[in-house]
Design a protein around this motif. Structure first.
Motif: not given
Ligand SMILES: Cc1cc2nc3c(=O)[nH]c(=O)nc-3n(C[C@H](O)[C@H](O)[C@H](O)COP(=O)(O)OP(=O)(O)OC[C@H]3O[C@@H](n4cnc5c(N)ncnc54)[C@H](O)[C@@H]3O)c2cc1C
Ligand SMILES: Cc1cc2nc3c(=O)[nH]c(=O)nc-3n(C[C@H](O)[C@H](O)[C@H](O)COP(=O)(O)OP(=O)(O)OC[C@H]3O[C@@H](n4cnc5c(N)ncnc54)[C@H](O)[C@@H]3O)c2cc1C
Ligand code: SF4
Ligand code: SF4
Ligand code: FES
Lengths: 286, 473
Positions: A45, A87-89, A226, B179-182, B218, B220, B223-225, B233-234, B246-248, B406
C-alpha cells in the motif's frame, strides 16, 4: 478495482496517471492523498498525493516517480488497465491562507523534484484565495522538471527555476531564492514539498526570519487511517501520525533528523525489491 | 451415565502441531478434534439444570443443548442450536477466552477443581462449525422478503459482520464499507493465521454475500463519504458504526520512534494482512528481527511474540509489568507461547529504548517491579523497584500495550457523542448513538474487548436498527 484512463510520461522516471475514483474526485481537497495498491493479494500500500481531480469525469490525477518496486509496477500499467485499490481522500486538507481566517498574503511554494506535483492543487487554491503566489521549483537538471507550464500558469513571472547543475534557471538550491525573499521581507508564509532533506533545509532557511513554514511529510505508510503508527514523526516533541494528523506540519517543529532516519528503516529490503523489479522490466524489454 | 462416571471420562486434549515445528510455520497450531473426540468430550457434560455455563457466555448459547446433540453425534443439530445465538462459532470456538467465560462456570471444572478440566465447550463448538463448513453442509438461510430499507455498515469486524447478517436476514438492503482491501477487521489484520486461518474469515464474508450484503472495500467512511452523507444524500435509512479500537497506544518512553520499534498493529498487519512473511511474493517488506522484545501481556502481545518467532527471531522476550496471574491474555495462548520458546519477563517494564548512531534499536532498558497495594481495578498495582535497571540486547521492540478508539468517525460526524476515552456512547438497549438512525457497537463502544462481545453488540444493534426502521422480525 480502478481503471487507468490516461497515462503520460512526464520525464525519464516520472509518470502521470488519471484513474477512475469518482467518490474521491468529488470529496478531495488540496493537500490530500490516496493509498494505492497495484495488486491485491501481495501488493504493497503506497501513499500518493492527489495532484488534480475532475469530479465530472470521476477521475483523479496521480503523479509519481519510480523509486522502488511498487512505483515501477504502477508505471508498467497502461491506459485501460486496472489497479487493485485506491483509498481516500486521506489526511487533512491544506489550510489555505485566505480561507482559514488569516488574511491573504505573500505565499512562497517550494517544490523539489516530484514534490511539485502535490504542490499544484495547493498553489491553485492559494491563488484562488487571493494570495500572491511565488513558486520556486528545484530539480537536479532541466530534464527533471515536471508541470512547469501548469506552475507558470499560476505564478506567472513569480516562477523561479533552480537546478543543481544550472542547466535551467538558476544554478544552486531552492533555499537560495527562498532566503533572499525572506531577507527582503517579502514572505508571509512558506509551503515546502519535496525530498525530506530539502524540506529540512527550507525550514532552517526560514527559521531566522520567523516566517511560518509548512511542510508536507512523506513518511512510510501502511493503512493511512491511523491504525498502525508506522508513519509517526515527532513534531514539537510530540509523536504525530502523518496520515491522520498531517501530512502537513509546522516545518520548524518537525524533528527532521529522526524522520530521515525512519524513512531508511526498510532500505536494504527496498533496494533488493527494486533490483528484482528492474530485472523484470529489463527482461520485458521496458 | 452417572455424574461419577462422567467425571471419570478423561478430558480430551486438543491435538496440536509440535511446539518446535510450529514455532517456525504459519499453519494453525491447534489441529481440531476428531468426531470421536468431540462426542466423547461432549458426553462429559452433566446437563446441569441451572446451566451455569450459559451465564458465562456473553451471547448465552444454549450450551447443554448443543452438547447433548454433539454427544449423540448429531453435529448438525448442535450447530443449529449454536447458530441461534452465535453467528461465528468457528471463530469464537477458537478465540474466546473460555476459561474466563463459559468454561469458568462449568460444574465439571468445579468438581475436578481445575478450570482446564471443564467441558471443552469452545473446542466442541469449533468442531461442529468446522465440520459443516468443510463438508459444505451449512444450512442456507432464507432472507425475509425485501423491506426496502437500506442499512450502511461501517467496518467489517465481528460486530459489523453480525449486524450486517441480521439486518440482511430481516430483509434490509445492506452495504458494508471497509477501509482495508480485505474484510474481517482484527480477524484478518490482527489475529494471526496460526491461530485463526484466514480462510474461515473469508468463508464468513462469503456467507454475507450470499445473504445479499454488498461489500465496498477501500472505502474510508469519514473521508470517502461521511456518516451524514449516507443518511442525507445516499439514501440509507440507518448506519451501523463498527470501526473497532484501531489506534495504537505507545508508552511515551525515550527511543520509541527508533527504527525497529513497531506498534503491534503495524507488526501484525505487515505479517497478516500484507503477507510480508511470504517474502518472495509480498511487496511489503518485513523486519528481520533476531532479538525481539514485546511489551505487554494481552492477546495482542502473545500474537506479536509468537509471530516474531515465525518470522525468524532467535530470542523473543515478553516484558509484562504485572504478575502471571494478572496477565489478560487467553490462558491457552500464554501456554502455547511458552512452549514455543517465548521468554517471559514478568514484573518488569521498559524504561527506555536505546538506539545506534543510525537510529536503529540496539537495546532496551528495563526496570523490575513489585506488586503493591490493590488499585481501583482490584488488581495489585505494580511498583518500580528503584535502581533495578538492566538492559537486554534487542534489535526489535513491539509495543502491545493496548489500543484506543479511532477518532475519524466521531471527528467527522457532528453531534456524535463520545466519552472521555473516545468511545461512542450508545443506548444500552438498542445501541443507538446520540444521532437518531446511527448505531454503534463492538470495540468502538466497549474499548478493546473480545470477538464474542463485539458479536453480541452487533446483534443488539441489529435489533435496534430493525425496531427503529419498523421492520418486524
Ligand atoms: C502523504 C504522501 C504523499 C506522497 N505523494 C507522492 C506523490 O504524489 N508522488 C510520488 O512519486 N511519491 C509520493 N509519495 C512517496 C511515495 O509514497 C513513495 O515513493 C512510494 O511509497 C515508494 O514505493 P516503492 O515501492 O516504489 O519504493 P520503495 O521500495 O518503498 O522505496 C524506494 C526508495 O524510495 C524511498 N522511499 C520510500 N518511501 C518513501 C516515501 N514515502 N517518500 C519518499 N521516498 C520514499 C525509500 O527510502 C527507498 O530509497 C508520497 C508519500 C506520502 C507519505
Ligand atoms: C492481535 C489481536 C488479538 C486478539 N485476540 C483476541 C482473542 O484471542 N480473543 C478475543 O475474543 N478477542 C481478541 N482480540 C480482540 C478482538 O479481535 C476485538 O475485540 C474485535 O475484533 C472487535 O471487533 P469490532 O467488530 O468491534 O472491530 P474490528 O475487528 O476492530 O474491525 C473494525 C474494522 O473497521 C474498519 N474501519 C475502521 N475505521 C473505518 C472507517 N472510517 N471506514 C471504514 N472502515 C473502517 C477497520 O479497518 C476494521 O476492519 C484481539 C485483538 C487483536 C488486535
Ligand atoms: S461463544 Fe465463547 S463464551 Fe460462548 S459458549 Fe462459545 S466459546 Fe464459550
Ligand atoms: S456447566 Fe458444564 S457440565 Fe454443566 S451443563 Fe454446562 S457444560 Fe455441561
Ligand atoms: S499509516 Fe498507519 S497510522 Fe499512519
Amino acid at each position: 478495482m480502478n481503471k487507468i484512463i490516461r497515462k503520460r510520461r512526464l520525464s525519464e522516471n516520472v509518470f502521470e496517471m488519471s484513474v477512475e475514483a469518482p467518490l474521491v474526485a468529488r470529496s478531495r481537497r488540496a493537500g490530500q492523498f490516496v493509498i494505492v495498491m497495484v495488486d491485491e493479494e501481495f501488493g504493497e500500500r503506497i501513499p500518493l498525493t492527489i495532484a488534480d481531480a475532475d469530479p465530472e469525469a470521476g477521475t483523479i490525477t496521480l503523479i509519481f516517480q519510480t523509486v522502488g518496486a511498487t512505483t515501477m509496477k504502477l508505471a508498467k500499467k497502461n491506459e485501460g488497465d486496472f489497479i487493485a485499490a485506491v483509498l481516500g481522500p486521506l489526511g487533512k486538507p491544506t489550510s489555505i491562507r485566505g480561507e482559514n481566517g488569516e488574511k491573504p498574503g505573500r505565499v512562497v511554494c517550494v517544490g523539489g523534484g516530484i514534490g511539485v506535483a502535490p504542490m499544484h492543487p495547493i498553489a491553485q487554491a492559494l491563488k484562488a484565495a487571493g494570495n500572491e503566489v511565488t513558486i520556486i521549483m528545484g530539480a537536479r537538471n532541466a530534464g527533471l522538471f515536471v508541470m512547469k507550464d501548469e506552475m507558470a500558469a499560476i505564478a506567472g513571472d513569480r516562477l523561479v527555476l533552480v537546478t543543481d547543475d544550472g542547466s535551467s534557471g538558476r544554478k544552486g538550491l531552492v533555499t537560495d531564492p527562498l532566503k533572499e525573499l525572506c531577507e527582503r521581507g517579502e514572505v508571509d508564509e512558506v509551503i515546502a514539498i519535496g525530498p525530506p532533506v530539502m524540506m529540512k533545509f527550507c525550514a532552517l532557511a526560514t527559521k531566522p526570519f520567523g516566517v511560518k513554514t509548512v511542510a508536507s511529510l512523506n513518511t512510510i505508510m501502511i493503512d493511512g487511517t491511523g491504525m498502525c503508527g508506522g508513519c509517526r514523526v515527532s513534531v514539537g516533541g510530540k509523536t504525530k501520525f502523518v496520515c491522520v494528523d498531517g501530512p502537513e506540519f509546522d516545518a520548524h517543529q518537525v524533528d527532521w533528523d529522526l524522520m530521515l532516519k525512519r524513512m531508511g528503516a526498510f532500505r536494504p529490503q527496498e533496494i533488493a525489491a527494486k533490483e528484482h523489479e528492474c530485472n523484470l522490466l529489463k527482461a520485458a524489454g521496458l | 451415565m452417572t455424574p461419577k462416571e462422567k467425571m471419570a471420562i478423561a478430558p480430551q486434549a486438543m491435538p496440536e502441531q509440535d511446539a518446535k515445528a510450529r514455532a517456525r510455520n504459519m499453519n494453525e497450531v491447534a489441529l481440531g478434534y476428531t468426531a470421536e473426540m468431540a462426542r466423547c468430550e461432549a458426553s462429559r457434560c452433566m446437563q446441569c439444570p441451572a446451566k451455569p455455563c450459559m451465564q458465562g457466555c456473553p451471547v448465552a448459547i444454549n450450551i447443554p443443548g448443543f452438547l447433548a446433540a454433539a454427544a449423540e453425534g448429531d453435529f448438525a443439530k448442535a450447530l443449529k442450536i449454536i447458530r441461534r445465538t452465535s453467528l461465528l462459532p468457528a471463530v469464537c470456538g477458537r478465540v474466546c477466552p473460555q476459561e474466563k467465560q463459559c468454561q469458568k462456570f462449568c460444574t465439571m471444572g468445579k468438581l475436578l477443581k481445575d478450570v482446564d478440566k471443564a467441558v471443552a465447550i469452545g473446542r466442541i463448538e469449533r468442531f461442529v462449525a468446522d465440520l459443516a463448513r468443510e463438508n459444505g453442509t451449512e444450512e442456507t438461510v432464507e432472507c425475509a422478503p425485501k423491506t426496502g430499507k437500506r442499512v450502511a455498515i461501517v467496518g467489517s469486524g465481528p460486530a459489523s459482520i453480525t449486524c450486517a447478517a441480521d439486518c440482511a436476514k430481516a430483509g434490509c438492503d445492506v452495504t458494508m464499507f471497509e477501509a482495508f482491501h480485505k474484510c474481517g477487521g482484527v480477524l484478518v489484520y490482527g489475529i494471526p493465521e496460526f491461530r485463526l486461518p484466514k480462510s474461515i474469515v473469508r468463508h464468513e464474508i462469503d456467507n454475507l454475500k450470499k445473504l445479499g450484503v454488498k461489500i465496498e472495500t477501500n472505502y474510508v467512511v469519514g473521508r470517502t463519504r461521511t456518516v451524514k452523507d449516507f443518511l442525507a444524500e445516499d439514501g440509507f435509512d440507518a448506519v451501523f458504526v463498527g470501526t473497532g479500537a484501531g489506534l495504537p497506544k505507545f508508552m511515551d518512553i525515550e527511543g520509541e520512534n527508533l527504527n525497529g520499534v513497531f506498534s503491534a498493529n503495524e507488526y501484525l498487519t505487515r505479517a497478516n494482512l500484507m503477507k510480508a512473511y511470504e517474502e518472495d511474493k509480498a511487496d511489503t517488506p518485513f523486519w528481520h528481527g533476531k532479538r525481539v522484545a514485546v511489551l505487554g501481556g494481552g492477546n495482542v502481545a502473545m500474537d506479536a511474540a509468537r509471530m516474531a518467532l515465525r518470522l525468524g527471531a532467535e530470542k523473543v522476550y515478553l516484558i509484562y509489568r504485572r504478575s502471571m496471574d494478572e496477565m489478560p491474555a487467553r490462558k491457552e495462548e500464554v501456554h502455547h507461547a511458552k512452549e514455543e520458546g517465548v521468554e517471559f519477563h514478568i514484573l518488569e517494564n521498559a524504561k527506555r529504548i536505546l538506539g545506534d548512531d543510525n537510529g536503529f534499536v540496539c537495546a532496551i532498558e528495563c526496570l523490575r517491579y513489585e506488586l503493591g497495594e490493590k488499585d481501583a481495578s482490584g488488581r495489585r498495582s505494580p511498583v518500580a523497584v528503584p535502581g533495578s535497571e538492566f538492559t537486554l540486547d534487542v534489535d526489535t521492540v513491539v509495543v502491545a500495550v493496548g489500543n484506543a478508539s479511532n477518532p475519524l468517525i466521531p471527528s467527522t460526524t457532528e453531534g456524535l457523542e463520545v466519552n472521555k476515552r473516545g468511545n461512542i456512547v450508545v443506548d444500552p438497549k438498542s445501541n443507538m448513538t446520540s444521532i437518531p438512525g446511527v448505531f454503534a457497537g463492538g470495540d468502538i463502544v466497549l474499548g478493546a474487548a473480545t470477538v464474542i462481545l463485539a458479536m453480541g453488540e452487533g446483534r443488539r444493534a441489529a435489533q435496534g436498527i430493525l425496531k427503529y426502521l419498523g421492520v418486524h422480525v
